[in-house]
Motif scaffolding. Structure first.
Motif, mmCIF file in Angstrom:
data_model
loop_
_atom_site.group_PDB
_atom_site.id
_atom_site.type_symbol
_atom_site.label_atom_id
_atom_site.label_comp_id
_atom_site.label_asym_id
_atom_site.label_seq_id
_atom_site.Cartn_x
_atom_site.Cartn_y
_atom_site.Cartn_z
ATOM 1 N N LEU A 188 -14.236 17.574 -33.741
ATOM 2 C CA LEU A 188 -15.659 17.852 -33.631
ATOM 3 C C LEU A 188 -15.896 19.269 -34.152
ATOM 4 O O LEU A 188 -15.210 20.203 -33.731
ATOM 5 C CB LEU A 188 -16.124 17.716 -32.190
ATOM 6 N N TRP A 189 -16.853 19.387 -35.062
ATOM 7 C CA TRP A 189 -16.979 20.629 -35.799
ATOM 8 C C TRP A 189 -17.280 21.830 -34.919
ATOM 9 O O TRP A 189 -16.738 22.914 -35.115
ATOM 10 C CB TRP A 189 -18.057 20.466 -36.869
ATOM 11 N N GLU B 247 -9.047 13.825 -36.215
ATOM 12 C CA GLU B 247 -10.417 14.294 -36.404
ATOM 13 C C GLU B 247 -10.714 15.411 -35.430
ATOM 14 O O GLU B 247 -10.037 15.575 -34.412
ATOM 15 C CB GLU B 247 -11.424 13.159 -36.253
ATOM 16 N N LEU C 230 -24.765 12.274 -35.939
ATOM 17 C CA LEU C 230 -24.194 12.240 -34.594
ATOM 18 C C LEU C 230 -23.475 10.930 -34.329
ATOM 19 O O LEU C 230 -22.595 10.848 -33.470
ATOM 20 C CB LEU C 230 -25.293 12.444 -33.546
ATOM 21 N N THR D 69 -10.346 17.509 -30.457
ATOM 22 C CA THR D 69 -9.526 16.803 -31.443
ATOM 23 C C THR D 69 -9.054 15.448 -30.928
ATOM 24 O O THR D 69 -8.908 15.232 -29.715
ATOM 25 C CB THR D 69 -8.301 17.642 -31.807
ATOM 26 N N ASN E 46 -21.054 16.836 -38.075
ATOM 27 C CA ASN E 46 -20.789 16.580 -36.659
ATOM 28 C C ASN E 46 -19.289 16.610 -36.401
ATOM 29 O O ASN E 46 -18.824 17.190 -35.421
ATOM 30 C CB ASN E 46 -21.369 15.243 -36.249
ATOM 31 N N LYS E 47 -18.538 15.982 -37.285
ATOM 32 C CA LYS E 47 -17.096 16.027 -37.174
ATOM 33 C C LYS E 47 -16.460 15.836 -38.532
ATOM 34 O O LYS E 47 -17.098 15.368 -39.472
ATOM 35 C CB LYS E 47 -16.563 14.987 -36.195
#
Length: 119
Positions: A52-53, A50, A102, A58, A32-33
C-alpha cells in the motif's frame, strides 16, 4: 498517463540476491498500491508482492515470503523488490504494476525485467 519502468534484473546463481526497481512517472502519480508480478516461460503470470503506497502495508506470495522484501520511496515514486536466496524456480520476467483506484485491478504495468537464476 503513468509509465512504469523496471530495472535491476539479470543473471544470478542460486542463493544470490538481486534488487529490482520500478520507477513511475506521470504528472500526478498517486497510486493506492503497487505490486510485483512474475511470469515464467509457459506459465501464467503470478502475484509476488504488493505494498500500500501510503500505509506501507505489505503482502507476499507464500513462495517468496521470508526471501523477498517489497518497499517504496514515495519521494522518488519508486518501488523496490529485494530478492534474497534466489532459486532457479524464481526465474521469470518480473513486472511492476500500479493500482490507482481504491478498488479494482492493477491498471498500469511496466514492460518487465528478466531474472534468471542458475543452479
Amino acid at each position: 498517463q503513468v509509465q512504469l519502468v523496471e530495472s535491476g534484473g539479470g543473471l544470478v546463481q542460486a542463493g544470490g540476491s538481486l534488487r529490482l526497481s520500478c520507477a513511475a512517472s506521470g504528472r500526478t502519480f498517486s497510486p493506492n498500491k503497487m505490486g510485483w508480478f512474475r511470469q515464467a516461460p509457459g506459465k501464467e503470470r503470478e502475484f509476488v508482492a504488493e505494498i500500500l503506497w501510503y500505509a506501507a502495508i505489505t503482502t507476499y506470495a507464500s513462495s517468496v515470503k521470508g526471501r523477498f522484501t517489497i518497499s517504496r520511496d514515495n519521494a522518488k515514486n519508486t518501488v523496490y523488490l529485494q530478492m534474497n536466496n534466489l532459486q532457479p524456480e524464481d526465474t521469470a520476467v518480473y513486472y511492476c504494476a500500479a493500482r490507482r483506484g481504491l478498488t479494482g485491478e492493477y491498471d498500469a504495468w511496466g514492460r518487465g525485467t528478466q531474472v534468471t537464476v542458475s543452479s
